[in-house]
Design a protein around this motif. Structure first.
Motif: not given
Lengths: 283, 236
Positions: B105-107, B110, B219-221, B224-225, B227-228
């Motif tokens: 799910p993390a850009l 992916h 780890a998913d979080i 995803m983070n 990106e920021t």
């Protein structure tokens, strides 16, 4: 009550499956559009699965799923099906948190099959699932979206009841999602808790948190909504969102169910088709 | 683990993969210098280091072990093993790639999987057997690695030992560059994880995609983070 030798004998002969009542439930709802309003098309309920339709003032039909068995245990089997036909709007929620109690060995099953026709919107917003010590749950969510259909979903899990000092470290669960658009897989989830301490404490796993949730939105404006979701989650320690094409995924982990709901509620209100949480979430 | 001598049968021709050929190819494909750009990705570890979750060798080892035992690397290893098993079925390989990407799910992760998978597909065209043709486009990296190894007649366990060892080394190199930890400490992590990798790989031969499952929420979080993050060296 005194037991005679014959009674004891007959009790001993009873197979465990017959001695323990397994709950079984099947619920199905379909809605369609008539004169720009969403109308009920079919409603089917069997066993411990009940569906209630409270009056709402919006464009959507809100269906409340109820497990009258009052929780699940090993061997219980619950199946929900919902179809929102072209252009309709359907919100699915549950009356209460689903409790999954200690299993004597068998696994409790929850299977959900949802579909949305062209241009329809479907919200899958069940309240949290609470796993008790030694519980075993297998859950599947299969969703088929036609062209232009949009979809919002949440699954939130609490590991034990924090207020009772429980952590349910031996709870086991698998959660399998397959979300398809025109038959093409656009999102999948594969969560598994095997009752291992490594998973509960691992710094890249649950990191000691007792609650977690995944929110999914399949929407053409995923990128724009991502920006708002990040604003809501700013300052939440274990939370993040990402968007790839039309899919927006949010993951949150929190030390307690209450802390989880605090960050989850505004995210769901933002991403749901009605722009608000189902009323039952706030009672 | 013994490396078997395998008979490969592709497109009507029978080739014998000697022990030497198996080793040569896996060493090449799993090498950091294989041109797939693996050095540019951290799979979320950069975020974990930036946020202070991982700040020494011990935490680096635990982060990597979590992923292999119960996280995204575990799921990706199951998918690579399944691709190795069914490498001759082009449609099946394409489905596995689609599933692998749908599970990510993390850009940035992916993008990592697609960039490395596509580059892997292009790079293996240097070997005979039209290996690139087996793979969909885009192709998720774990599925590309597994399918190509399978098509060359390399066994699942042998291929996955190479895959997970390379993954571990790439993660260690992120820790060496960013925390930083010393080379010797990095090697210490690799030694400490040898046994875990072997146990994980042995379990894979009996696992199918029905057994997919990760508990890698934080780890998913972190992925995803990424990106920021305000400053970053890696692309994931």
């Amino acid at each position: 009550m005194s037991l005679s030798a014959a009674n004891i004998q007959s009790l001993a002969e009873q197979p465990p499956a017959a001695a323990m009542q397994r709950a079984r439930g099947r619920g199905r709802i379909a809605v369609k559009t008539l004169h720009d309003r969403t109308k009920l098309d079919t409603l089917f309920q069997e066993g411990c699965a009940k569906i209630r339709l409270p009056r709402t003032h919006g464009k959507a039909i809100e269906a409340v799923l109820i497990n009258t068995a009052g929780g699940l245990t090993g061997g219980d089997d619950l199946r929900w099906e919902a179809n929102a036909e072209a252009g309709s709007r359907l919100v699915l929620t549950t009356q209460a948190c689903e409790r999954v109690y200690k299993s004597m060995g068998d696994v409790a099953h929850i299977e959900c099959r949802l579909s949305a026709g062209a241009g329809a919107h479907l919200d899958w917003l069940p309240q949290e699932t609470i796993l008790f010590e030694d519980s075993r749950l297998d859950r599947t969510l299969e969703v088929d979206l036609d062209e232009g259909a949009t979809f919002t979903a949440v699954e939130a899990v609490l590991l034990g009841r924090a207020a009772m000092g429980e952590a349910a470290r031996s709870a086991r669960m698998s959660d399998r999602w397959r979300i398809r658009r025109n038959g093409r897989l656009v999102h999948a989830e594969a969560l598994r808790l095997t009752g291992s301490d490594d998973e509960r404490d691992g710094i890249g796993l649950l990191a000691g948190n007792h609650a977690f949730a995944t929110v999914l939105a399949i929407t053409p404006d995923a990128d724009r909504r991502l920006h708002h979701v990040r604003e809501i989650l700013a300052g939440t320690r274990f939370a993040a969102a990402s968007a790839i094409g039309e899919r927006l995924v949010v993951r949150i982990a929190a030390p307690s169910g209450m802390a989880l709901r605090k960050s989850l509620a505004p995210v769901l209100a933002l991403l749901s088709g009605t722009g608000a949480l189902p009323r039952l979430w706030t009672i | 683990m013994p490396i078997p001598v395998i008979t490969m049968n592709m497109a009507g021709t029978t080739t014998t993969m000697t022990e030497a050929r198996v080793l040569q190819r896996l060493l090449a494909w799993a090498s950091p210098s294989f041109p797939i750009g693996g050095f540019a990705y951290s799979a979320g570890l950069e975020t974990a280091i930036a946020r202070g979750t991982v700040r020494d060798a011990s935490a680096s080892r635990r982060w990597i072990a979590d992923s292999i035992g119960h996280g995204s690397a575990h799921n990706e290893a199951i998918l690579a093993a399944e691709a190795c098993r069914t490498s001759q079925d082009r449609q099946r390989v394409a489905e596995l790639s689609e599933l692998c990407l749908a599970l990510t799910p993390a850009l940035h992760r992916h993008a990592e999987s697609i960039a490395m998978g596509n580059a892997f597909a292009a790079a293996v065209s240097a070997w005979p057997g039209e290996l690139t043709r087996l793979l969909p486009s885009p192709c998720a990296y774990p599925v590309a690695f597994g399918a190509v190894a399978g098509a060359c007649g390399i066994g699942i366990e042998t291929a996955l030992i190479a895959y997970l060892t390379a993954y571990t080394q790439a993660q260690i190199s992120v820790a060496i560059r960013l925390i930083p930890i010393g080379q010797t400490q990095g090697l210490g992590i690799l030694v400490a994880l040898e046994h875990l990798i072997e146990v994980e790989v042995r379990s894979l031969s009996s696992l199918t995609i029905d057994d997919l499952g990760s508990a890698g929420i934080t780890a998913d979080i972190a992925a995803m983070n990424h990106e920021t993050l305000e400053t970053k060296i890696f692309r994931s």
